[in-house]
Scaffold this motif. Sequence first.
Motif, PDB file in Angstrom:
ATOM      1  N   UNK A 129     -97.956 -98.125 -14.663  1.00 40.79           N
ATOM      2  CA  UNK A 129     -98.808 -97.311 -13.785  1.00 40.79           C
ATOM      3  C   UNK A 129     -98.467 -97.459 -12.302  1.00 40.79           C
ATOM      4  N   UNK A 130     -97.166 -97.559 -11.980  1.00 42.83           N
ATOM      5  CA  UNK A 130     -96.806 -97.793 -10.583  1.00 42.83           C
ATOM      6  C   UNK A 130     -95.531 -97.090 -10.119  1.00 42.83           C
ATOM      7  N   UNK A 131     -94.749 -96.529 -11.006  1.00 43.84           N
ATOM      8  CA  UNK A 131     -93.417 -96.054 -10.633  1.00 43.84           C
ATOM      9  C   UNK A 131     -93.399 -95.025  -9.497  1.00 43.84           C
ATOM     10  N   UNK A 173     -85.729-102.556 -19.744  1.00 46.45           N
ATOM     11  CA  UNK A 173     -86.537-102.022 -18.651  1.00 46.45           C
ATOM     12  C   UNK A 173     -87.424-100.924 -19.213  1.00 46.45           C
ATOM     13  N   UNK A 174     -88.718-100.985 -18.895  1.00 40.67           N
ATOM     14  CA  UNK A 174     -89.660 -99.954 -19.340  1.00 40.67           C
ATOM     15  C   UNK A 174     -90.506 -99.490 -18.165  1.00 40.67           C
ATOM     16  N   UNK A 175     -90.578 -98.178 -17.994  1.00 41.61           N
ATOM     17  CA  UNK A 175     -91.520 -97.555 -17.067  1.00 41.61           C
ATOM     18  C   UNK A 175     -92.560 -96.870 -17.935  1.00 41.61           C
ATOM     19  N   UNK A 176     -93.834 -97.237 -17.710  1.00 40.44           N
ATOM     20  CA  UNK A 176     -94.895 -96.712 -18.573  1.00 40.44           C
ATOM     21  C   UNK A 176     -96.122 -96.338 -17.753  1.00 40.44           C
ATOM     22  N   UNK A 177     -96.791 -95.299 -18.228  1.00 37.51           N
ATOM     23  CA  UNK A 177     -98.072 -94.878 -17.656  1.00 37.51           C
ATOM     24  C   UNK A 177     -99.040 -94.614 -18.799  1.00 37.51           C
ATOM     25  N   UNK A 178    -100.294 -94.971 -18.556  1.00 37.84           N
ATOM     26  CA  UNK A 178    -101.315 -94.841 -19.605  1.00 37.84           C
ATOM     27  C   UNK A 178    -102.080 -93.523 -19.507  1.00 37.84           C
ATOM     28  N   UNK A 179    -101.419 -92.514 -18.976  1.00 38.48           N
ATOM     29  CA  UNK A 179    -101.974 -91.160 -18.929  1.00 38.48           C
ATOM     30  C   UNK A 179    -100.818 -90.179 -18.760  1.00 38.48           C
ATOM     31  N   UNK A 180    -101.143 -88.908 -18.735  1.00 41.10           N
ATOM     32  CA  UNK A 180    -100.083 -87.896 -18.666  1.00 41.10           C
ATOM     33  C   UNK A 180     -99.474 -87.814 -17.268  1.00 41.10           C
ATOM     34  N   UNK A 181     -98.244 -87.365 -17.226  1.00 35.59           N
ATOM     35  CA  UNK A 181     -97.547 -87.140 -15.956  1.00 35.59           C
ATOM     36  C   UNK A 181     -98.318 -86.145 -15.091  1.00 35.59           C
ATOM     37  N   UNK A 182     -98.832 -85.088 -15.711  1.00 38.59           N
ATOM     38  CA  UNK A 182     -99.571 -84.062 -14.966  1.00 38.59           C
ATOM     39  C   UNK A 182    -100.801 -84.662 -14.281  1.00 38.59           C
ATOM     40  N   UNK A 200     -98.090 -92.230  -0.249  1.00 40.89           N
ATOM     41  CA  UNK A 200     -97.537 -93.468  -0.826  1.00 40.89           C
ATOM     42  C   UNK A 200     -96.972 -93.251  -2.229  1.00 40.89           C
ATOM     43  N   UNK A 201     -96.626 -92.016  -2.547  1.00 42.93           N
ATOM     44  CA  UNK A 201     -96.062 -91.769  -3.879  1.00 42.93           C
ATOM     45  C   UNK A 201     -95.140 -90.564  -3.873  1.00 42.93           C
ATOM     46  N   UNK A 202     -94.260 -90.581  -4.844  1.00 45.69           N
ATOM     47  CA  UNK A 202     -93.392 -89.447  -5.148  1.00 45.69           C
ATOM     48  C   UNK A 202     -93.860 -88.891  -6.488  1.00 45.69           C
ATOM     49  N   UNK A 203     -93.647 -87.613  -6.771  1.00 46.29           N
ATOM     50  CA  UNK A 203     -94.036 -87.107  -8.092  1.00 46.29           C
ATOM     51  C   UNK A 203     -93.298 -87.853  -9.206  1.00 46.29           C
ATOM     52  N   UNK A 204     -94.035 -88.157 -10.261  1.00 46.87           N
ATOM     53  CA  UNK A 204     -93.428 -88.776 -11.435  1.00 46.87           C
ATOM     54  C   UNK A 204     -92.609 -87.699 -12.147  1.00 46.87           C
ATOM     55  N   UNK A 205     -91.311 -87.937 -12.363  1.00 49.06           N
ATOM     56  CA  UNK A 205     -90.484 -86.897 -13.001  1.00 49.06           C
ATOM     57  C   UNK A 205     -90.771 -86.803 -14.494  1.00 49.06           C
ATOM     58  N   UNK A 260     -90.405 -90.374 -23.805  1.00 46.00           N
ATOM     59  CA  UNK A 260     -91.319 -89.308 -24.207  1.00 46.00           C
ATOM     60  C   UNK A 260     -92.580 -89.365 -23.363  1.00 46.00           C
ATOM     61  N   UNK A 261     -93.322 -88.297 -23.428  1.00 49.40           N
ATOM     62  CA  UNK A 261     -94.614 -88.228 -22.743  1.00 49.40           C
ATOM     63  C   UNK A 261     -95.529 -87.301 -23.520  1.00 49.40           C
ATOM     64  N   UNK A 262     -96.832 -87.616 -23.432  1.00 53.27           N
ATOM     65  CA  UNK A 262     -97.842 -86.740 -24.013  1.00 53.27           C
ATOM     66  C   UNK A 262     -99.091 -86.813 -23.141  1.00 53.27           C
ATOM     67  N   UNK A 263    -100.231 -86.410 -23.664  1.00 49.59           N
ATOM     68  CA  UNK A 263    -101.442 -86.348 -22.839  1.00 49.59           C
ATOM     69  C   UNK A 263    -102.026 -87.722 -22.508  1.00 49.59           C
ATOM     70  N   UNK A 264    -101.573 -88.768 -23.172  1.00 46.00           N
ATOM     71  CA  UNK A 264    -102.148 -90.095 -22.897  1.00 46.00           C
ATOM     72  C   UNK A 264    -101.110 -91.181 -22.631  1.00 46.00           C
ATOM     73  N   UNK A 265     -99.843 -90.805 -22.584  1.00 46.61           N
ATOM     74  CA  UNK A 265     -98.810 -91.830 -22.498  1.00 46.61           C
ATOM     75  C   UNK A 265     -97.530 -91.255 -21.893  1.00 46.61           C
ATOM     76  N   UNK A 266     -96.849 -92.100 -21.125  1.00 48.84           N
ATOM     77  CA  UNK A 266     -95.550 -91.769 -20.550  1.00 48.84           C
ATOM     78  C   UNK A 266     -94.701 -93.026 -20.697  1.00 48.84           C
ATOM     79  N   UNK A 267     -93.571 -92.924 -21.387  1.00 44.45           N
ATOM     80  CA  UNK A 267     -92.718 -94.083 -21.648  1.00 44.45           C
ATOM     81  C   UNK A 267     -91.255 -93.711 -21.471  1.00 44.45           C
ATOM     82  N   UNK A 268     -90.553 -94.520 -20.692  1.00 42.14           N
ATOM     83  CA  UNK A 268     -89.091 -94.470 -20.664  1.00 42.14           C
ATOM     84  C   UNK A 268     -88.628 -95.912 -20.702  1.00 42.14           C
ATOM     85  N   UNK A 269     -87.779 -96.243 -21.667  1.00 47.18           N
ATOM     86  CA  UNK A 269     -87.252 -97.605 -21.730  1.00 47.18           C
ATOM     87  C   UNK A 269     -85.788 -97.572 -22.140  1.00 47.18           C
ATOM     88  N   UNK A 270     -85.084 -98.595 -21.660  1.00 46.33           N
ATOM     89  CA  UNK A 270     -83.674 -98.698 -21.978  1.00 46.33           C
ATOM     90  C   UNK A 270     -83.213-100.141 -21.952  1.00 46.33           C
TER      91      UNK A 270
END
Length: 194
Positions: free
Chosen positions: A111-113, A136-145, A158-163, A182-192
């Motif tokens: 929730x910070x990227x 490395x994982x970037x995660x958000x507990x809600x939708x990008x929108x 203090x932020x840039x749009x989450x891509x 992937x992303x949906x209405x409650x989750x955003x995850x990118x990991x590598x």
Amino acid sequence: MNKKTVKDFFDNLAKDWDTFVKPDSAVIEKILDYADIRNGCSVLDVACGTGILFPYYLKRNPLSVTAVDLSEKMCAAAQKKCTDKRIHIICADILDTKTAFDKAERCLVFNAFPHFGNAKNAVQALCRRLVPGGILTVAHSESRESINKRHKERAFSVSEPLPPAADLADIFSKHTEIIHAFEDESLYIVSGRI
């Protein structure tokens, strides 16, 4: 993005952060599964805030958690919650290459990227904080929108749009082997994995 502006913004919110940020335990557990946080691993919790993830990490019995945040007041609030010797809190700019950290097996930005500014530079800098084979994982507990709408209204300075997750995965792919994107209405995850 001006680091002092970001620091001051979160310093001003730290006192009341836990009253208006309520974690969804089920979503957090899912995120930690995707980030492969497990027994015996070393974790770098980037932009740890007030330490919301600490009890979730500890349930998974990590070897260590290095929690880093730019905001002194967020770190102070996190320190009050920190009773386990495996958690070490550092007030620093994780993207500053002059700041030394032990490398970790897992790095999670929760929730910070959007507050990191240039996504390419941030991903490259975070990958340098991992051991070979680290994730490395970037995660958000809600939708990008939802995130982008709120930041546009209240945190635009203090932020840039989450891509889109696919776009961030493209940046990750220059440094990692993509595991999830992937992303949906409650989750955003990118990991590598590096």
